[in-house]
Design an enzyme around this catalytic site. Sequence first.
Site, PDB file in Angstrom:
ATOM      1  N   SER A 178       0.800  -1.225   0.000  1.00  0.00           N
ATOM      2  CA  SER A 178       0.000   0.000   0.000  1.00  0.00           C
ATOM      3  C   SER A 178       0.829   1.270   0.000  1.00  0.00           C
ATOM      4  CB  SER A 178      -0.965  -0.001   1.187  1.00  0.00           C
ATOM      5  OG  SER A 178      -0.265  -0.169   2.399  1.00  0.00           O
ATOM      6  N   HIS A 206      -5.447  -3.366  -3.012  1.00  0.00           N
ATOM      7  CA  HIS A 206      -5.084  -2.439  -4.087  1.00  0.00           C
ATOM      8  C   HIS A 206      -5.034  -3.105  -5.461  1.00  0.00           C
ATOM      9  CE1 HIS A 206      -4.271   0.678  -1.175  1.00  0.00           C
ATOM     10  NE2 HIS A 206      -3.687  -0.252  -0.443  1.00  0.00           N
ATOM     11  N   LYS A 237     -12.025   0.913  -2.245  1.00  0.00           N
ATOM     12  CA  LYS A 237     -10.958   1.475  -3.075  1.00  0.00           C
ATOM     13  C   LYS A 237     -11.419   1.451  -4.536  1.00  0.00           C
ATOM     14  CE  LYS A 237      -7.795   0.976   0.637  1.00  0.00           C
ATOM     15  NZ  LYS A 237      -7.038   0.106   1.512  1.00  0.00           N
TER      16      LYS A 237
HETATM   17  C1  PLP Z   1      -6.965   0.025   2.977  1.00  0.00           C
HETATM   18  C2  PLP Z   1      -6.348  -1.264   3.307  1.00  0.00           C
HETATM   19  C3  PLP Z   1      -6.950  -2.147   4.213  1.00  0.00           C
HETATM   20  C4  PLP Z   1      -8.121  -1.756   5.052  1.00  0.00           C
HETATM   21  O1  PLP Z   1      -9.297  -1.706   4.331  1.00  0.00           O
HETATM   22  P1  PLP Z   1     -10.474  -0.763   4.842  1.00  0.00           P
HETATM   23  O2  PLP Z   1     -11.668  -1.243   4.133  1.00  0.00           O
HETATM   24  O3  PLP Z   1     -10.063   0.626   4.475  1.00  0.00           O
HETATM   25  O4  PLP Z   1     -10.552  -0.935   6.323  1.00  0.00           O
HETATM   26  C5  PLP Z   1      -6.407  -3.400   4.362  1.00  0.00           C
HETATM   27  N1  PLP Z   1      -5.291  -3.761   3.707  1.00  0.00           N
HETATM   28  C6  PLP Z   1      -4.667  -2.936   2.855  1.00  0.00           C
HETATM   29  C7  PLP Z   1      -3.434  -3.401   2.146  1.00  0.00           C
HETATM   30  C8  PLP Z   1      -5.167  -1.653   2.634  1.00  0.00           C
HETATM   31  O5  PLP Z   1      -4.528  -0.820   1.823  1.00  0.00           O
END
Ligand code: PLP
Length: 388
Positions: A178, A206, A237
Amino acid sequence: MTVWDFGSRLDALAADHRLRVRRTVSSPQRPHLTVDGRELLSFASNDYLGLAAHPEIVQAAQAGAERFGVGSGAAHFLSGHSTAHAQLEAALCEYSQCESALLFSTGYLANLALLTALADRETLICADKLNHACLNDGARLSRAEFRRYAHGDIAHLRSLLDASDAKRKLIATDAVFSMDGDVAPLAEMLALAERHDALLVVDDAHGFGVLGPEGRGTLAELGLRSPRIVVMATLGKAVGTAGAFVAARRDIADWIMQTAPCYLFTTAAPPMIAQATLKALDLVREGDALRRALRENIAHFRQGAAPVATARGWWLGHGVTAIQPLVIGDNATALRVSDALLRRGIWAPVIRPPTVPAGTARLRVSLSAAHTFDDIDRLLAALREVPA
Ligand SMILES: *Cc1c(COP(=O)(O)O)cnc(C)c1O
């Protein structure tokens, strides 16, 4: 009360240039945002396909609210599990080509749930050093033996697995990291998992929606499938709504559902969100044009940013995903660059330790299919000029 003096601890964070700033957005999520009353060109979201404010998804949410109301009212095992949740789980199951899919209201919760359900004191969890915080928290909460290997280092991972005589072994990794935007060596990891009869937990926050045929994710991109893979992907996302799901073999998903406190004892997400996500999933599946636009934006940015990074002594990540880090180094310099961009109306967030390793403070440029080449050129021009 001196042991409870958080004021001076906050002052220490500020002195270390580590205080975070919340900005308040008053427009829908998109590249051109109204932020604290000002127009900003944003590279600060994970809305990779530009779907967060898509009219058809908004309409589906409205229809969902009309039909189900807003609150789900209860956890899934009480009265909170609606037909919208059931339909979405079926759609996600089919889409990710797994036996079972289980919805969560956030990805953070999903990772806590799956690791606490699948690992225990008799389990070894091997995790990449750069994994997302919620995988680390889940590993700690599970009480398993928790070992971290150097980023992407298969030999190190192999040595941890070889050295352990734990009853059960589990490997946990981000698919796309991330803060660095690079992709884990998942094929090698799966081979190791097979050799050690381990589970492979893959966090595709992602990659889902962005990589692979029809956006089915990083594993589909690499052509990997296995009954020992447990995949978690988020819906807030690229999919543009909210929540997350775990896709896995049926017995694994059922075990998480039956035993994880983070599943059992939390209120189900609003059914209107599930309804909106069903529509979003259609748009993601048919989103080849969006994925192509995103890929072209990434290539355009990288082509322009590589010489800028060289000229300024910064380091451009080598990943080719939507997450493009420009590593600047110390906190104060990275902050100055980010502030100078803001004065020019551009929001590229600065990421500092402890989110990233010390000395690697960076701008995390995150690209979307909704950006234009003009948007990206404006960012590149500003990056060339800003004082560091
Ligand atoms: C954003 C993210 C999460 C958490 O997801 P949310 O739905 O925002 O709680 C978990 N793992 C990774 C790699 C992320 O980038």
